[in-house]
Write a protein that holds these residues in place. Structure first.
Motif, mmCIF file in Angstrom:
data_model
loop_
_atom_site.group_PDB
_atom_site.id
_atom_site.type_symbol
_atom_site.label_atom_id
_atom_site.label_comp_id
_atom_site.label_asym_id
_atom_site.label_seq_id
_atom_site.Cartn_x
_atom_site.Cartn_y
_atom_site.Cartn_z
ATOM 1 N N GLY A 1 18.278 29.890 47.669
ATOM 2 C CA GLY A 1 17.908 30.797 47.789
ATOM 3 C C GLY A 1 18.031 31.936 47.624
ATOM 4 O O GLY A 1 18.223 33.105 46.881
ATOM 5 N N LEU A 2 19.385 32.036 48.482
ATOM 6 C CA LEU A 2 20.520 33.766 48.072
ATOM 7 C C LEU A 2 20.807 33.380 47.489
ATOM 8 O O LEU A 2 21.426 34.624 46.988
ATOM 9 N N THR A 3 21.405 32.382 46.196
ATOM 10 C CA THR A 3 21.980 33.087 44.907
ATOM 11 C C THR A 3 20.671 33.575 43.909
ATOM 12 O O THR A 3 20.911 34.713 43.287
ATOM 13 N N ARG A 4 19.618 33.050 43.876
ATOM 14 C CA ARG A 4 18.410 34.144 43.150
ATOM 15 C C ARG A 4 18.402 35.680 43.791
ATOM 16 O O ARG A 4 18.370 36.278 42.912
ATOM 17 N N ILE A 5 19.002 35.758 44.757
ATOM 18 C CA ILE A 5 18.205 37.606 45.581
ATOM 19 C C ILE A 5 19.590 37.777 45.250
ATOM 20 O O ILE A 5 19.337 39.030 44.617
ATOM 21 N N MET A 6 20.915 37.121 44.909
ATOM 22 C CA MET A 6 21.778 37.857 44.263
ATOM 23 C C MET A 6 22.188 38.413 42.854
ATOM 24 O O MET A 6 22.249 38.969 42.550
ATOM 25 N N LYS A 7 21.245 37.211 42.360
ATOM 26 C CA LYS A 7 21.392 37.035 41.089
ATOM 27 C C LYS A 7 20.003 38.846 40.601
ATOM 28 O O LYS A 7 19.636 39.101 40.018
ATOM 29 N N TRP A 8 19.433 38.924 41.405
ATOM 30 C CA TRP A 8 18.407 40.106 40.965
ATOM 31 C C TRP A 8 18.814 41.357 41.404
ATOM 32 O O TRP A 8 18.677 42.308 41.036
ATOM 33 N N PHE A 9 19.205 41.347 42.940
ATOM 34 C CA PHE A 9 20.614 42.343 42.969
ATOM 35 C C PHE A 9 21.431 43.110 41.677
ATOM 36 O O PHE A 9 22.028 44.312 41.606
ATOM 37 N N GLY B 1 27.439 45.514 45.348
ATOM 38 C CA GLY B 1 28.370 45.127 45.868
ATOM 39 C C GLY B 1 28.832 43.730 46.079
ATOM 40 O O GLY B 1 29.693 43.160 45.548
ATOM 41 N N ALA B 2 27.972 43.643 47.040
ATOM 42 C CA ALA B 2 28.049 42.405 47.641
ATOM 43 C C ALA B 2 27.591 41.274 46.655
ATOM 44 O O ALA B 2 28.324 40.068 46.544
ATOM 45 N N SER B 3 26.665 41.187 45.843
ATOM 46 C CA SER B 3 26.416 40.639 44.907
ATOM 47 C C SER B 3 27.254 39.770 43.997
ATOM 48 O O SER B 3 27.186 38.451 43.894
ATOM 49 N N ARG B 4 28.072 41.526 43.234
ATOM 50 C CA ARG B 4 29.240 40.477 42.748
ATOM 51 C C ARG B 4 30.455 39.961 43.024
ATOM 52 O O ARG B 4 30.756 38.759 42.491
ATOM 53 N N VAL B 5 30.765 39.697 44.692
ATOM 54 C CA VAL B 5 31.622 38.608 45.073
ATOM 55 C C VAL B 5 31.011 37.640 45.250
ATOM 56 O O VAL B 5 31.426 36.750 45.088
#
Length: 223
Positions: A51-59, A172-176
């Motif tokens: 779930g968090l991966t999907r959110i981070m891909k969105w950001f 920024g956090a999504s890229r890390v």
């Protein structure tokens, strides 16, 4: 008095940012930030879930160049048609395009290879400074600057700043999290963008003041 305060703040932001960027680039070149990067990467990627991966891909998507271009066109229309801001279009275009060009120059100058620890997406190009971080910082900082005076109360302004800060940090956090940037790439991107945006706002405010003084002088001469 308010103009002088804006000029001083823009100058201090620009100065602090360029100092921060220079220090960050020196630490990266001297390999003095390896432990910092590794620790932050381990902490952020340790939270991985589907779930968090999907959110981070969105950001990551909303910090990408295509989305920023779409958002910029919408904001240009909003500034021109709704707020009747003609001059502000100059600042927005100058800041966004200049930030993108500066990012490409810096990437080619530093040639930092992307991390290979644990990637959740694949992407090419160099790593430092992060283009997503620079895009986010530039766009949301300029939006906050331009909309600030149109919000009548502190609560509204506080919400504007909170949303902008959240978008900048999460992009920024999504890229890390996705494994395509070191944390120092993100911080370096914020510093590089802070310098560019601070300089752009400083130049814009000086230009507005000179334009106002010329207009006032002409009105006084015809009076």
């Amino acid at each position: 008095m308010k103009l002088k305060l804006h000029l001083v703040m823009a100058f201090l932001i620009s100065l602090t940012s360029i100092i921060g960027f220079c220090l960050m680039s020196l630490w990266i070149s001297d390999h003095k930030i390896v432990h910092f990067d590794s620790s932050i990467i381990a902490s952020i990627q340790g939270m991985e879930t589907p779930g968090l991966t999907r959110i981070m891909k969105w950001f990551t998507f909303i910090g990408s160049a295509p989305f920023v271009a779409f958002l910029s066109l919408f904001l240009l229309f909003f500034l021109y048609k709704v707020l009747q801001h003609r001059m502000e279009l100059i600042l927005f275009v100058y800041a966004v395009i200049g930030s993108a060009l500066l990012n490409q120059f810096l990437k080619q100058f530093f040639h930092r290879v992307r991390p290979e620890l644990h990637r959740l997406i694949e992407i090419g190009g160099y790593s430092f400074p992060s283009g997503h971080a620079m895009n986010a910082f530039t766009v949301y900082t300029v939006i906050s600057f331009l909309l600030w005076r149109h919000i009548p109360n502190r609560l509204g302004r506080g919400i504007l700043i909170a949303i902008s800060a959240m978008m900048i940090l999460l992009i920024g956090a999504s890229r890390v999290y996705l494994g395509v940037h070191y944390p120092s790439d993100i911080i370096g991107g914020y510093f590089a963008s802070g310098f560019w945006v601070g300089t752009a706002i400083l130049s814009f405010q000086i230009y507005k003041e000179k334009r106002y003084n010329r207009k006032y002088k002409r009105q006084r001469d015809f009076a």
